[in-house]
Design a protein around this motif. Sequence first.
Motif, PDB file in Angstrom:
ATOM      1  N   THR A  30      17.077   6.614   5.745  1.00  0.00           N
ATOM      2  CA  THR A  30      17.228   5.771   6.922  1.00  0.00           C
ATOM      3  C   THR A  30      16.609   4.266   6.633  1.00  0.00           C
ATOM      4  N   THR A  31      17.238   3.379   7.122  1.00  0.00           N
ATOM      5  CA  THR A  31      16.708   1.760   6.648  1.00  0.00           C
ATOM      6  C   THR A  31      15.530   1.735   7.856  1.00  0.00           C
ATOM      7  N   ALA A  32      14.406   1.220   7.208  1.00  0.00           N
ATOM      8  CA  ALA A  32      13.272   1.144   7.748  1.00  0.00           C
ATOM      9  C   ALA A  32      13.583  -0.292   8.576  1.00  0.00           C
ATOM     10  N   PRO A  33      12.790  -0.379   9.778  1.00  0.00           N
ATOM     11  CA  PRO A  33      13.055  -1.478  10.569  1.00  0.00           C
ATOM     12  C   PRO A  33      12.244  -2.683  10.316  1.00  0.00           C
ATOM     13  N   THR A  34      12.659  -3.241   9.173  1.00  0.00           N
ATOM     14  CA  THR A  34      11.737  -4.300   8.657  1.00  0.00           C
ATOM     15  C   THR A  34      12.543  -5.694   9.477  1.00  0.00           C
ATOM     16  N   PRO A  35      11.542  -6.769   9.425  1.00  0.00           N
ATOM     17  CA  PRO A  35      12.137  -7.891  10.168  1.00  0.00           C
ATOM     18  C   PRO A  35      13.382  -8.555   9.807  1.00  0.00           C
ATOM     19  N   GLN A  36      13.591  -8.141   8.640  1.00  0.00           N
ATOM     20  CA  GLN A  36      14.838  -8.844   7.901  1.00  0.00           C
ATOM     21  C   GLN A  36      15.175  -8.027   6.712  1.00  0.00           C
ATOM     22  N   PRO A  37      16.524  -8.109   6.208  1.00  0.00           N
ATOM     23  CA  PRO A  37      17.103  -7.189   5.071  1.00  0.00           C
ATOM     24  C   PRO A  37      16.227  -7.654   3.843  1.00  0.00           C
ATOM     25  N   LEU A  38      16.046  -6.808   2.938  1.00  0.00           N
ATOM     26  CA  LEU A  38      15.209  -6.912   1.636  1.00  0.00           C
ATOM     27  C   LEU A  38      15.848  -6.422   0.746  1.00  0.00           C
ATOM     28  N   SER A  39      15.362  -7.289  -0.446  1.00  0.00           N
ATOM     29  CA  SER A  39      15.445  -6.742  -1.760  1.00  0.00           C
ATOM     30  C   SER A  39      14.336  -6.821  -2.649  1.00  0.00           C
ATOM     31  N   VAL A  40      13.830  -5.543  -2.375  1.00  0.00           N
ATOM     32  CA  VAL A  40      12.193  -5.379  -2.798  1.00  0.00           C
ATOM     33  C   VAL A  40      11.973  -5.764  -4.262  1.00  0.00           C
ATOM     34  N   HIS A  41      10.852  -6.621  -4.265  1.00  0.00           N
ATOM     35  CA  HIS A  41      10.585  -7.023  -5.750  1.00  0.00           C
ATOM     36  C   HIS A  41       9.313  -6.342  -6.047  1.00  0.00           C
ATOM     37  N   GLU A  42       8.244  -5.821  -5.327  1.00  0.00           N
ATOM     38  CA  GLU A  42       6.998  -5.269  -5.553  1.00  0.00           C
ATOM     39  C   GLU A  42       6.819  -4.335  -4.358  1.00  0.00           C
ATOM     40  N   PHE A  43       6.378  -3.065  -4.703  1.00  0.00           N
ATOM     41  CA  PHE A  43       5.796  -2.173  -3.664  1.00  0.00           C
ATOM     42  C   PHE A  43       4.552  -1.828  -3.836  1.00  0.00           C
ATOM     43  N   PHE A  44       3.673  -1.705  -2.800  1.00  0.00           N
ATOM     44  CA  PHE A  44       2.367  -1.193  -2.955  1.00  0.00           C
ATOM     45  C   PHE A  44       1.780  -0.397  -1.847  1.00  0.00           C
ATOM     46  N   SER A  45       1.098   0.664  -1.950  1.00  0.00           N
ATOM     47  CA  SER A  45       0.569   1.601  -0.967  1.00  0.00           C
ATOM     48  C   SER A  45      -0.679   1.956  -1.307  1.00  0.00           C
ATOM     49  N   THR A  46      -1.288   2.410  -0.008  1.00  0.00           N
ATOM     50  CA  THR A  46      -2.712   2.948  -0.428  1.00  0.00           C
ATOM     51  C   THR A  46      -2.845   4.463  -0.002  1.00  0.00           C
ATOM     52  N   SER A  47      -3.882   4.918   0.079  1.00  0.00           N
ATOM     53  CA  SER A  47      -3.976   6.381   0.166  1.00  0.00           C
ATOM     54  C   SER A  47      -3.842   6.856   1.678  1.00  0.00           C
ATOM     55  N   ASP A  48      -4.084   6.222   2.589  1.00  0.00           N
ATOM     56  CA  ASP A  48      -3.531   6.312   3.959  1.00  0.00           C
ATOM     57  C   ASP A  48      -2.347   5.908   4.300  1.00  0.00           C
ATOM     58  N   ASP A  49      -1.742   5.178   5.679  1.00  0.00           N
ATOM     59  CA  ASP A  49      -0.385   4.915   5.823  1.00  0.00           C
ATOM     60  C   ASP A  49       0.044   3.568   5.625  1.00  0.00           C
ATOM     61  N   PHE A  50      -0.997   2.944   4.934  1.00  0.00           N
ATOM     62  CA  PHE A  50      -0.749   1.283   4.823  1.00  0.00           C
ATOM     63  C   PHE A  50       0.224   0.952   3.670  1.00  0.00           C
ATOM     64  N   VAL A  51       1.190   0.148   3.749  1.00  0.00           N
ATOM     65  CA  VAL A  51       2.500  -0.291   2.886  1.00  0.00           C
ATOM     66  C   VAL A  51       2.525  -1.733   2.793  1.00  0.00           C
ATOM     67  N   LEU A  52       2.715  -2.245   1.653  1.00  0.00           N
ATOM     68  CA  LEU A  52       3.077  -3.588   1.671  1.00  0.00           C
ATOM     69  C   LEU A  52       4.083  -3.789   0.561  1.00  0.00           C
ATOM     70  N   VAL A  53       5.127  -4.753   1.041  1.00  0.00           N
ATOM     71  CA  VAL A  53       6.146  -5.008   0.196  1.00  0.00           C
ATOM     72  C   VAL A  53       6.353  -6.612  -0.052  1.00  0.00           C
TER      73      VAL A  53
END
Length: 664
Positions: free
Chosen positions: A473-496
């Motif tokens: 299911t497509t995540a509700p990001t503010p705009q369509p994305l072609s992800v270049h980098e993906f970072f996450s931590t041990s809790d629920d935090f995500v950065l793209v």
Amino acid sequence: MIYGPSTRIVNNSKERVAGVGALKYSSLLILLMATASLCHAAGWRPIGPYGGAAEFVRVSKSQPTTVIAGTRRGMIFRSADAGATWTESASPAGSDCVLHALEVHPEDANRIYAGFDCDQDAARAGLYESSDSGKTWSRPSQLNAKGVWSLAFSPRTRRLAAGTTVGVFVNKDHGWERISPESNQELKPVVSLAFDPEDEEILLAGTSHLPWRTVDGGKTWASIHSGMIDDSDVFSISPDASTTGLVYASACSGVYKSTVGGTHWLRLPTPRGAYRAYLVVPDPHRPRVVYAATSSGLLRSVDGGAIWTRILPDIVHAVSFDPVVPKRVFVASTSSGVLLSEDGGDSFQSRNQGFANRRYRAVARLGKTLFVAAASEIDPSLFVSDDEGQTWKTDVAWPRNLRHLSTTERDSKTVVCGSATHVYLSKNRGRTWTTLPAVPGGRVIGLKAIPGGVLAAGAGGVFTWTPAKPRWTTAPTPQPLSVHEFFSTSDDFVLVEAQGTLLTSADSGTTWRVCPGLTGLGEIHSMAGIGGDQGFILAGLSLGLYRSDDGCQSWTPIRDDLTGDTVSLVAIHNSPSLVALAVQYGRVLISIDRGRTWRAFSETGWLGSFPLQVLANEASTRLYALFPGSGVMVQDIIAAGLTANPAEGASPPPAPTRQGAFRK
């Protein structure tokens, strides 16, 4: 400065605090800072997973308990207990050079010789010599910038010969001397070398185009290819010391035998599939017993090569014999590391405790269980330890060629891993795996385990998968994305990062917000964050470490023990206490005040390489670091038995020494 038990650091200044909570905080800080130099003194300790590809193994003739092993990328390992345990040395030439030859001096177990060729920087090619078991190295200038592909010792005087990309050299009393004609283009590169066991004036050389021989110490050379298939790369030449004139050779066209010193060759029959022979060597203890390492595995003949039996399925590039124990045989396997036979090749056991050489990609943790992913299409790629690295297990049925690995602290059973194109989910701590549908857009950039499911980022955007909705299911990001980098931590935090836009989610991709770009602060190498009212974000950039405590609206540079240069890695461990980690030029720095202040924890990487990942154990007492070719290393964050607090005003840890630039 190290502060006393009733102080804390606030905005780089001292402030008196009181109360039990403050005392606990201050005590932890003191322990962390006081043990930084102590932990550094102990250094990183390897815990595996062990094994991988071995290219060389050599047993010392003067001290048989000393064994050395080498990898193609030039890492050299030494064992002082006949292969039971290994210690690693850095590559003397650098990891982008290729180790083509490795030998131990026959009369001195501490003298090691390594031959390298280097495509990227030819000046580093040549012969490297060590007189202290690989701790330090020197180079004979006459062989600098010459790729050294083979080495051989003469039987009596122990004179060393080197086969290079430009011919044959011998170390004589006045130094290294070329003994092959420079004008002979067919007598180069010299892939293999061997002295005649009875006459040191006779030297055999295998090239990428058939073998050669000199009978007068190099004054004249003759091609000795009679009976050998034309244009054969001669990978090894091995005289049999038990029989005058008996020589074996291995080539891309098979295994050969000569009874007349190499002047005529007979191609030996080998089993189907064993058309290419990397190595052939006679057993020095048992006449007529010969080993051949071929494209179909390791073969053994007990009748001088007439009939062969496959005794090991592995591709083997080196075989070495114990000079005292007749049936003790070491082999270097390109998939199983170092193997040992105590019964003359009837059976083999792994001897890899401390030897590690794989393309490790990721590490994750669930309680005391560690997961390590490696990139391999044919060998096991997932390794699991249920006892914090004391023992490891793998299974050929587990996923292969992995790049991504993730767990979540809010789910004690879910593990996610993936390759560049596939995603795998385990709901039972890695015992069994389910292959999920292909991620839209094809290429997988990053994965994150979320309670009960998976968050994936790829060329097509960010997507979620759960058993309740068994499709992406497509995540509700503010705009369509072609992800270049993906970072996450041990809790629920995500950065793209996508098309120059940075987005964060504090709830595993359910909601998103756009962050102002880190304009002018350099390339993003790593990011980590924690959500909630006290949330903050760390960014490891090419211009240093930056911190945001307002949801990435603004960024503050962090210096302390850091410089304004590349920070290759940041991480946050959030259970049970929050520990932030950063890596700069191989140094690991630690913070326990939400990334505001930092101190060096470990001053160096591991033998010239930098960590791919760092994480703490569940109790925040141990630090794990994954190094790309060597596996998992550990250091204790709080030294065992340290109970006394240091005195006010104690000296800080020594200033770091930078050793080269980080290359992404």
